[in-house]
Design a protein around this motif. Structure first.
Motif, PDB file in Angstrom:
ATOM      1  N   ILE A 161      44.282  42.333-101.912  1.00 32.32           N
ATOM      2  CA  ILE A 161      44.571  40.892-102.032  1.00 32.32           C
ATOM      3  C   ILE A 161      46.072  40.608-101.891  1.00 32.32           C
ATOM      4  CG2 ILE A 161      42.470  40.359-103.345  1.00 32.32           C
ATOM      5  CD1 ILE A 161      44.302  40.130-105.893  1.00 32.32           C
ATOM      6  N   GLN A 182      41.685  38.546-115.292  1.00 32.18           N
ATOM      7  CA  GLN A 182      42.555  39.289-114.378  1.00 32.18           C
ATOM      8  C   GLN A 182      42.682  38.558-113.058  1.00 32.18           C
ATOM      9  OE1 GLN A 182      41.757  43.009-111.945  1.00 32.18           O
ATOM     10  NE2 GLN A 182      42.784  43.916-113.690  1.00 32.18           N
ATOM     11  N   GLY A 209      45.418  38.015-109.203  1.00 30.91           N
ATOM     12  CA  GLY A 209      46.680  38.182-108.499  1.00 30.91           C
ATOM     13  C   GLY A 209      47.738  37.319-109.177  1.00 30.91           C
ATOM     14  N   LEU A 237      47.555  39.450-115.613  1.00 31.72           N
ATOM     15  CA  LEU A 237      47.986  38.470-114.619  1.00 31.72           C
ATOM     16  C   LEU A 237      49.349  38.805-114.045  1.00 31.72           C
ATOM     17  CD1 LEU A 237      46.790  35.374-116.706  1.00 31.72           C
ATOM     18  CD2 LEU A 237      45.660  36.320-114.683  1.00 31.72           C
ATOM     19  N   GLY A 238      49.761  40.056-114.223  1.00 28.32           N
ATOM     20  CA  GLY A 238      50.985  40.515-113.586  1.00 28.32           C
ATOM     21  C   GLY A 238      52.243  40.168-114.352  1.00 28.32           C
ATOM     22  N   LEU A 292      49.000  45.717-117.898  1.00 28.97           N
ATOM     23  CA  LEU A 292      49.961  45.702-116.795  1.00 28.97           C
ATOM     24  C   LEU A 292      50.253  47.150-116.429  1.00 28.97           C
ATOM     25  CD1 LEU A 292      51.892  43.576-115.215  1.00 28.97           C
ATOM     26  CD2 LEU A 292      53.680  44.571-116.645  1.00 28.97           C
ATOM     27  N   ARG A 293      49.550  47.642-115.441  1.00 27.64           N
ATOM     28  CA  ARG A 293      49.785  49.042-115.053  1.00 27.64           C
ATOM     29  C   ARG A 293      51.219  49.212-114.561  1.00 27.64           C
ATOM     30  NH1 ARG A 293      44.639  51.090-111.524  1.00 27.64           N
ATOM     31  NH2 ARG A 293      43.035  50.951-113.130  1.00 27.64           N
ATOM     32  N   GLU A 324      51.986  51.523-112.544  1.00 25.41           N
ATOM     33  CA  GLU A 324      51.669  51.987-111.180  1.00 25.41           C
ATOM     34  C   GLU A 324      52.252  53.360-110.843  1.00 25.41           C
ATOM     35  OE1 GLU A 324      49.335  50.269-110.178  1.00 25.41           O
ATOM     36  OE2 GLU A 324      49.672  48.171-110.603  1.00 25.41           O
ATOM     37  N   ARG A 380      59.059  45.964-113.961  1.00 27.96           N
ATOM     38  CA  ARG A 380      57.724  46.282-114.507  1.00 27.96           C
ATOM     39  C   ARG A 380      57.867  46.829-115.928  1.00 27.96           C
ATOM     40  NH1 ARG A 380      53.175  44.365-111.866  1.00 27.96           N
ATOM     41  NH2 ARG A 380      51.390  45.640-112.421  1.00 27.96           N
ATOM     42  N   MET A 428      47.402  54.484-110.496  1.00 27.96           N
ATOM     43  CA  MET A 428      46.325  54.949-109.611  1.00 27.96           C
ATOM     44  C   MET A 428      46.505  56.450-109.396  1.00 27.96           C
ATOM     45  SD  MET A 428      46.408  51.962-106.733  1.00 27.96           S
ATOM     46  CE  MET A 428      48.175  51.882-106.767  1.00 27.96           C
ATOM     47  N   PRO A 470      41.104  56.047-109.436  1.00 30.29           N
ATOM     48  CA  PRO A 470      41.553  56.588-108.157  1.00 30.29           C
ATOM     49  C   PRO A 470      42.102  55.500-107.240  1.00 30.29           C
ATOM     50  CG  PRO A 470      39.167  56.392-108.206  1.00 30.29           C
ATOM     51  CD  PRO A 470      39.648  56.064-109.596  1.00 30.29           C
ATOM     52  N   PHE A 471      43.095  55.830-106.434  1.00 32.52           N
ATOM     53  CA  PHE A 471      43.503  54.946-105.343  1.00 32.52           C
ATOM     54  C   PHE A 471      42.348  54.936-104.339  1.00 32.52           C
ATOM     55  CE2 PHE A 471      44.695  55.157-100.853  1.00 32.52           C
ATOM     56  CZ  PHE A 471      45.165  53.865-100.671  1.00 32.52           C
ATOM     57  N   LEU A 472      41.985  53.757-103.859  1.00 37.48           N
ATOM     58  CA  LEU A 472      40.951  53.645-102.827  1.00 37.48           C
ATOM     59  C   LEU A 472      41.529  52.797-101.700  1.00 37.48           C
ATOM     60  CD1 LEU A 472      37.938  52.872-105.227  1.00 37.48           C
ATOM     61  CD2 LEU A 472      38.417  55.048-104.098  1.00 37.48           C
ATOM     62  N   TYR A 482      37.207  39.326-104.373  1.00 41.63           N
ATOM     63  CA  TYR A 482      38.282  40.006-105.122  1.00 41.63           C
ATOM     64  C   TYR A 482      38.255  41.476-104.712  1.00 41.63           C
ATOM     65  CZ  TYR A 482      41.454  40.849-109.071  1.00 41.63           C
ATOM     66  OH  TYR A 482      42.547  41.169-109.853  1.00 41.63           O
ATOM     67  N   TYR A 528      40.052  46.979-102.844  1.00 41.09           N
ATOM     68  CA  TYR A 528      39.869  48.147-101.970  1.00 41.09           C
ATOM     69  C   TYR A 528      38.489  48.025-101.332  1.00 41.09           C
ATOM     70  CZ  TYR A 528      38.253  49.189-106.698  1.00 41.09           C
ATOM     71  OH  TYR A 528      37.686  49.095-107.944  1.00 41.09           O
TER      72      TYR A 528
HETATM   73  N1  SAM Z   1      48.209  41.184-110.563  1.00 40.02           N
HETATM   74  C1  SAM Z   1      48.001  41.927-111.758  1.00 40.02           C
HETATM   75  C2  SAM Z   1      48.925  43.116-111.837  1.00 40.02           C
HETATM   76  O1  SAM Z   1      49.690  43.325-110.898  1.00 40.02           O
HETATM   77  O2  SAM Z   1      48.911  43.811-112.831  1.00 40.02           O
HETATM   78  C3  SAM Z   1      46.560  42.330-111.967  1.00 40.02           C
HETATM   79  C4  SAM Z   1      45.709  42.508-110.759  1.00 40.02           C
HETATM   80  S1  SAM Z   1      46.019  44.007-109.873  1.00 40.02           S
HETATM   81  C5  SAM Z   1      45.062  43.748-108.445  1.00 40.02           C
HETATM   82  C6  SAM Z   1      45.123  45.174-110.857  1.00 40.02           C
HETATM   83  C7  SAM Z   1      45.273  46.634-110.511  1.00 40.02           C
HETATM   84  O3  SAM Z   1      44.474  46.967-109.389  1.00 40.02           O
HETATM   85  C8  SAM Z   1      46.642  47.121-110.120  1.00 40.02           C
HETATM   86  O4  SAM Z   1      47.410  47.361-111.263  1.00 40.02           O
HETATM   87  C9  SAM Z   1      46.354  48.368-109.298  1.00 40.02           C
HETATM   88  O5  SAM Z   1      46.626  49.572-110.010  1.00 40.02           O
HETATM   89  C10 SAM Z   1      44.863  48.235-108.960  1.00 40.02           C
HETATM   90  N2  SAM Z   1      44.660  48.359-107.502  1.00 40.02           N
HETATM   91  C11 SAM Z   1      45.134  47.544-106.545  1.00 40.02           C
HETATM   92  N3  SAM Z   1      44.824  48.021-105.332  1.00 40.02           N
HETATM   93  C12 SAM Z   1      44.127  49.166-105.517  1.00 40.02           C
HETATM   94  C13 SAM Z   1      43.566  50.151-104.647  1.00 40.02           C
HETATM   95  N4  SAM Z   1      43.675  50.029-103.334  1.00 40.02           N
HETATM   96  N5  SAM Z   1      42.923  51.202-105.207  1.00 40.02           N
HETATM   97  C14 SAM Z   1      42.815  51.309-106.549  1.00 40.02           C
HETATM   98  N6  SAM Z   1      43.348  50.436-107.413  1.00 40.02           N
HETATM   99  C15 SAM Z   1      44.006  49.373-106.915  1.00 40.02           C
END
Ligand code: SAM
Length: 346
Positions: free
Chosen positions: A71, A106, A108, A138-139, A159-160, A162, A182, A201, A231-233, A305, A308
């Motif tokens: 997204i 949750q 973007g 919500l970031g 809030l990951r 990352e 962050r 991830m 996992p990253f996807l 939403y 991945y």
């Molecule tokens: N915008 C908020 C934020 O940045 O924390 C929350 C929404 S964000 C889309 C939620 C989480 O989705 C991210 O922290 C990220 O680790 C995970 N995410 C995003 N793209 C991904 C992917 N391609 N594979 C796996 N996890 C993903």
């Protein structure tokens, strides 16, 4: 390698080199031992209870352009939607009936959700469902905004981080986003009083065992109440479209290490894990997780939403299929409970 697991269990940390060695040299025995110990610890703290969270994906608009995310603002093919406050409340109403006592909002980073709008939504949820917790994801927002949303009644914030390595953060994000910001947000969230969640991830492009060791040390130092890892996807309309997905076993092993390092942590078995493998959710529980977050978004927006490719949103993943999830958890000896599921007081 088992002595590393025992040390982690007793001392709740390892050195950077210790983590790196454990990750790079783990074998089937070490893997099985880590998961077994993690399950034991989880059992001591949470018994056989599994907490559920109703996930409401409020918006697929995002101002950020993270290279991994479906997204991201640069993806012109993404379908965009945002839920109105009434639609969010409808989701909570449905979730409450199904037995959810935590709602996770949750989305973007969407400027439409001003503090005024969010404050009113949080207050309405708390008024209608006073026995429920509200988690926000919500970031990045200002310290003042985090404080206002907490004052309105929000309980938790995810809030990951990352990745805890600057150079790796640069590989995953455009130049206007920074690891320092962050980390500042995570500090602000803690100071505001939230139960805070960080995470990363597994297998994101360019990630090494050294990066993962740094992530574990960062989590240890932050000592969050929740940790979200999955996992990253890959997503076809991102710069990482052709990167390989994260590894199932490595994700499970890391979940077990996190349980050993932060025994009381609220640890979800994530949607990404369930997408990577048909039994992913269950395997996460068997690696030390104690939370699942079924999807409570209106069915019409679920396929929009798309963080991945092939993201699951039906079957066991859907909040309305809670009975199926209960059955699956019972089959492996666990019980879904109808409770807020807060971080245990010490
Ligand atoms: N915008 C908020 C934020 O940045 O924390 C929350 C929404 S964000 C889309 C939620 C989480 O989705 C991210 O922290 C990220 O680790 C995970 N995410 C995003 N793209 C991904 C992917 N391609 N594979 C796996 N996890 C993903």
């Amino acid at each position: 390698m088992k002595e590393y697991i025992d040390r982690l269990k007793e001392e709740h940390t390892l050195t950077r080199e210790g983590f790196e060695t454990l990750l790079s040299r783990r074998d089937a025995d070490t893997h099985a031992y880590a998961l077994e110990q993690a399950v034991k610890i989880r059992q001591q703290i949470y018994g056989r209870d599994i907490y559920i969270r109703g996930l409401v994906e409020v918006s697929s608009y995002c101002k950020n352009n993270c290279y991994y995310c479906g997204i991201r603002s640069g993806n012109k093919k993404a379908s965009r939607y945002r839920l109105t406050p009434d639609e969010i409340l409808d989701c909570c109403r449905e979730g409450y009936q199904l037995g959810f006592r935590t709602f996770v909002l949750q989305g973007g980073e969407d400027a439409w959700y001003t503090d005024e709008i969010l404050t009113a939504v949080i207050q309405d949820i708390k008024k209608d469902f006073p026995d429920c917790a509200v988690t926000l994801s919500l970031g990045e927002r200002s310290k003042e905004s985090y404080r206002r949303l907490y004052a309105a009644g929000a309980d938790r914030y995810l809030l990951r981080h990352e990745t805890a390595t600057e150079e790796h953060y640069r590989k995953l994000h455009p130049p206007n986003l920074s690891l320092t910001d962050r980390k500042t947000c995570l500090k602000d969230l803690k100071e505001a009083g939230y139960q805070v969640g960080a995470g990363f991830m597994v297998g994101s492009p360019g990630q090494t065992y050294a990066h993962l060791a740094e992530d574990l040390l960062f989590l240890r130092k932050l000592s969050p109440h929740m940790v979200g890892i999955g996992p990253f996807l890959s997503h076809q309309d991102t710069p990482f479209a052709h990167e390989p997905n994260g590894d199932l076993d490595l994700t499970l092993f890391l979940l077990a290490l996190i349980r050993l390092m932060l025994p009381k942590v609220l640890l979800p078995s994530t949607t990404a894990l369930g997408t990577l493998h048909p039994e992913g959710r269950k395997l996460g529980i068997l690696a030390g997780c104690n939370v699942v977050m079924p999807n409570l978004s209106p069915s019409g927006v679920r396929e929009k939403y798309l963080l991945y490719d092939n993201k699951i949103a039906t079957g066991l993943e859907a909040a309305e299929s809670i009975d199926l999830l209960k059955k699956q958890m019972e089959e492996i000896g666990y019980k879904i409970v109808c409770a807020r599921g807060d971080y245990p007081a010490s």
